[in-house]
Design an enzyme around this catalytic site. Structure first.
Site, PDB file in Angstrom:
ATOM      1  N   LYS A 195       0.844  -1.194   0.000  1.00 18.97           N
ATOM      2  CA  LYS A 195       0.000   0.000   0.000  1.00 18.97           C
ATOM      3  C   LYS A 195       0.877   1.241   0.000  1.00 18.97           C
ATOM      4  O   LYS A 195       1.706   1.419   0.888  1.00 18.97           O
ATOM      5  CB  LYS A 195      -0.910  -0.001   1.231  1.00 18.97           C
ATOM      6  CG  LYS A 195      -1.877  -1.184   1.248  1.00 18.97           C
ATOM      7  CD  LYS A 195      -2.733  -1.178   2.493  1.00 18.97           C
ATOM      8  CE  LYS A 195      -1.944  -1.527   3.724  1.00 18.97           C
ATOM      9  NZ  LYS A 195      -2.761  -1.735   4.933  1.00 18.97           N
ATOM     10  N   THR A 273      -8.693   9.338   7.593  1.00 16.07           N
ATOM     11  CA  THR A 273      -8.081   8.131   7.036  1.00 16.07           C
ATOM     12  C   THR A 273      -7.919   7.029   8.088  1.00 16.07           C
ATOM     13  O   THR A 273      -7.322   5.991   7.811  1.00 16.07           O
ATOM     14  CB  THR A 273      -6.683   8.441   6.452  1.00 16.07           C
ATOM     15  OG1 THR A 273      -5.921   9.082   7.478  1.00 16.07           O
ATOM     16  CG2 THR A 273      -6.763   9.338   5.238  1.00 16.07           C
ATOM     17  N   GLY A 275      -8.462   3.885   9.888  1.00 12.38           N
ATOM     18  CA  GLY A 275      -9.146   2.643   9.536  1.00 12.38           C
ATOM     19  C   GLY A 275      -8.995   2.274   8.069  1.00 12.38           C
ATOM     20  O   GLY A 275      -9.622   1.325   7.585  1.00 12.38           O
ATOM     21  N   THR A 276      -8.115   2.994   7.350  1.00 10.49           N
ATOM     22  CA  THR A 276      -7.971   2.725   5.903  1.00 10.49           C
ATOM     23  C   THR A 276      -7.491   1.292   5.649  1.00 10.49           C
ATOM     24  O   THR A 276      -8.058   0.582   4.810  1.00 10.49           O
ATOM     25  CB  THR A 276      -6.968   3.724   5.267  1.00 10.49           C
ATOM     26  OG1 THR A 276      -7.427   5.036   5.532  1.00 10.49           O
ATOM     27  CG2 THR A 276      -6.865   3.528   3.767  1.00 10.49           C
ATOM     28  N   GLY A 277      -6.429   0.884   6.384  1.00 12.36           N
ATOM     29  CA  GLY A 277      -5.862  -0.457   6.168  1.00 12.36           C
ATOM     30  C   GLY A 277      -6.875  -1.547   6.500  1.00 12.36           C
ATOM     31  O   GLY A 277      -6.974  -2.563   5.792  1.00 12.36           O
ATOM     32  N   CYS A 278      -7.632  -1.337   7.575  1.00 14.04           N
ATOM     33  CA  CYS A 278      -8.636  -2.329   7.993  1.00 14.04           C
ATOM     34  C   CYS A 278      -9.706  -2.464   6.903  1.00 14.04           C
ATOM     35  O   CYS A 278     -10.076  -3.576   6.503  1.00 14.04           O
ATOM     36  CB  CYS A 278      -9.313  -1.895   9.298  1.00 14.04           C
ATOM     37  SG  CYS A 278      -8.144  -1.569  10.636  1.00 14.04           S
TER      38      CYS A 278
END
Ligand SMILES: Cc1ncc(COP(=O)(O)O)c(N)n1
Length: 571
Positions: A195, A273, A275-278
């Protein structure tokens, strides 16, 4: 009294299990995961590994769930219903990771997505150093692995900047590609999505990659879309600066040491942003579970494109919450809709979809040889004369179609919009009369000119769709003419700047200037805005979108045939 409840959605849904931590603030962890799973129309279950006392400002405390109890939760869930996918997020400590590794080996036919959560956006350590080593045991079980740049650097041991400080924001694209490959070789057989949100990549860097070496997937479809002038009208509404537009996020997908694709999207300048990865890793699991493996194109690419697009829209459509780094809009419903919602970064999702749905067809219309020759001033006069006479007839039908739109409309806003455009068309023909008079053709002669077959065919189609269909069909049947002429006007203006077309001594100068003039472009803007507003207010089903797209293609084809008529003097 017995009640009978009928569920409208009674079919079995894919089961997605998230094994992650709880975020009391609702922005990340299982809260983000479950909201995302629901939005995708899947069933979400959860196994908690840790409870965080957390808000948008940071993580105040972590309460670790005893390992035995983590495993007990997992056994309860999977003994009852087999998940299609398991997403792993914050795993809290080495003991939990080891126990999970043993247990997950027993679960067959499940796809595992691992988001190696280590540090929160707010800088809090969520996985201690000794647990990172334990993650290795999970690698052989994982199909999809989604590290961000700092996590990939930590796990691969690769320092892209040599002995530098490892600052992700300073990485260039070549470094990132190498980092993605190195991470993949350490992880082994799983597909790695590196990412790129921490890096700052420019448009120039992406376009200077060796041609054809990598598959590049642009957020809004083909990069060629950037060459579509009417779409860049968007910056007028969104107020996005060129600088912001140049700041890109590149996510790199790699498997077996080979780069599968680079996903490129505009970096959204947002504080929301958390919580983006989750959300992204869960969206990958959901996308895997819901995307037909037999659909068009490469299955893996479709899964990732959908998940990345979903996450982008979640950031773009985030609403304010808390005082720190707010959460994204995890549960927006774009996946259940045929189109994403309009956002600041893509205010025209419908028009983008239409143009993108058959870009070569669209280009064959707006960059037709008739247009090219007209711009250069080399178009034979008799071709233009034939065209302008026929266009005069066409515009009469076209104005009638708008009047029909005003009749069909049920809001004053729509009535006003259709009427304004009809009035604009009535004025537009002054130019036609002016040109004909300059060729020695009187208005009476112009009126008496018989309609050619391509003109009659196109006009009949537009009026037919408008009469038979609903108001949206009618909007659609008139859209490609309005938008297309705006594009032609702007494109020719650009060609003049590039020296590929000329105004000087060009007898078609007035025509060219009219279609890139403020007055006409304003009408184009009204048309586009109305169309997008209608679509956003009442999002179309897949079937309706397919019908609208078909009408668009038919009109674009008939427009192209109209230029042919001029060029070949077809009667
Ligand atoms: C329970 C939990 N899981 C994951 C994250 C990482 O998310 P972010 O990087 O957005 O802070 C988090 N902060 N809390």
């Amino acid at each position: 009294m017995a009640t009978c409840s009928i569920s409208l959605e009674s079919g079995k849904r894919p089961h997605i299990l998230t094994i992650a931590g709880s975020d009391s603030g609702g922005g990340a962890g299982i809260q983000a995961d479950l909201k995302t799973i629901e939005a995708f129309g899947c069933y979400g279950s959860s196994v908690l590994t840790g409870l965080t006392a957390q808000n948008t400002l940071g993580v105040q405390a972590v309460h670790e769930v005893p390992t035995d109890f983590v495993i007990q939760q997992l056994e309860s869930v999977v003994s009852d219903d087999q998940p299609t996918c398991i997403k792993l997020g914050m795993l809290t400590n080495a003991s939990i990771i080891q126990a999970l590794t043993t247990k997950l080996k027993e679960i067959k036919n499940v796809v595992i997505v691992l988001d190696p959560v280590m540090i929160s956006t707010s800088g809090h350590t969520l996985l201690p150093e000794n647990a990172i080593e334990a993650l290795k045991g999970l690698y052989p079980l994982v199909q999809y692995f989604t590290p961000n740049i700092p996590e990939a650097i930590r796990l691969s041991g690769f320092r892209p900047d040599g002995d530098g400080d490892g600052d992700a924001s300073k990485l260039n694209l070549e470094d990132m590609i190498e980092l993605a490959k190195q991470t993949n070789s350490v992880i082994g057989s799983s597909t790695v999505l590196l990412k790129g949100g921490h890096a700052n990549i420019s448009r120039k860097e992406v376009s200077s990659l060796p041609k054809g070496k990598y598959k590049i997937i642009w957020e809004q479809g083909d990069d060629d879309l950037d060459t579509i002038e009417v779409l860049s009208l968007y910056s007028r509404y969104s107020g996005i600066s060129k600088k912001e537009d140049d700041n890109l996020v590149v996510d790199i997908l790699v498997n077996g040491g080979e780069i599968i694709a680079l996903f490129v999207s505009r970096k959204i300048n947002s504080k929301s942003t958390h919580g983006t990865g989750c959300t992204l890793s869960t969206a990958i699991a959901c996308s895997y579970a819901t995307e037909e493996s037999t659909g068009e194109g490469d299955h893996t690419l479709r899964i990732f494109k959908k998940a990345i697009g979903y996450t982008q829209s979640a950031i773009a459509s985030a609403y304010p919450f808390g005082n720190g780094h707010g959460p994204l809009n995890h549960a927006h419903l774009s996946v259940r809709r045929a189109l994403p919602p309009p956002t600041k970064h893509n205010p025209h999702p419908f028009l983008s979809h239409l143009i993108q749905s058959n870009l070569p067809l669209w280009k064959s219309y707006v960059q037709h040889p008739f247009v090219v020759q007209l711009g250069k001033g080399t178009l034979p006069k008799e071709c233009f004369e034939h065209y302008i006479k026929q266009d005069y007839h066409y515009l009469k039908h076209y104005a009638r179609a708008h009047a029909l739109g005003a009749y069909k409309a049920d809001t004053f806003q729509d009535i006003a919009a259709f009427t304004k455009i009809a009035a604009h068309i009535a004025k537009e023909v002054d130019k036609h009369v002016w040109y004909c008079e300059s060729f020695g053709i009187s208005r009476a002669q112009l009126e008496a000119e018989p309609e050619s077959s391509p003109c009659a065919a196109y006009a009949r189609y537009v009026i037919d769709v408008g009469t038979q269909g609903d108001i949206l069909d009618l909007y659609m049947s008139v859209a490609s003419c309005l938008v297309g002429y705006g594009e032609v006007g702007l494109w020719l203006q650009k060609q003049v700047e590039l020296g590929e077309a000329t105004l000087e001594g060009n007898i078609y100068k007035r025509w060219m200037q009219d279609y890139c003039g403020e007055d006409f472009l304003h009408a184009v803007e009204i048309g586009i805005e109305n169309l997008e507003r209608r679509i956003a207010e009442d999002p179309p089903t897949e079937a309706k979108l397919a019908r609208l797209t078909k009408i668009w293609h038919e009109c674009v084809r008939l427009e192209s045939a109209f230029w042919d008529m001029g060029l070949k003097l077809i009667k």
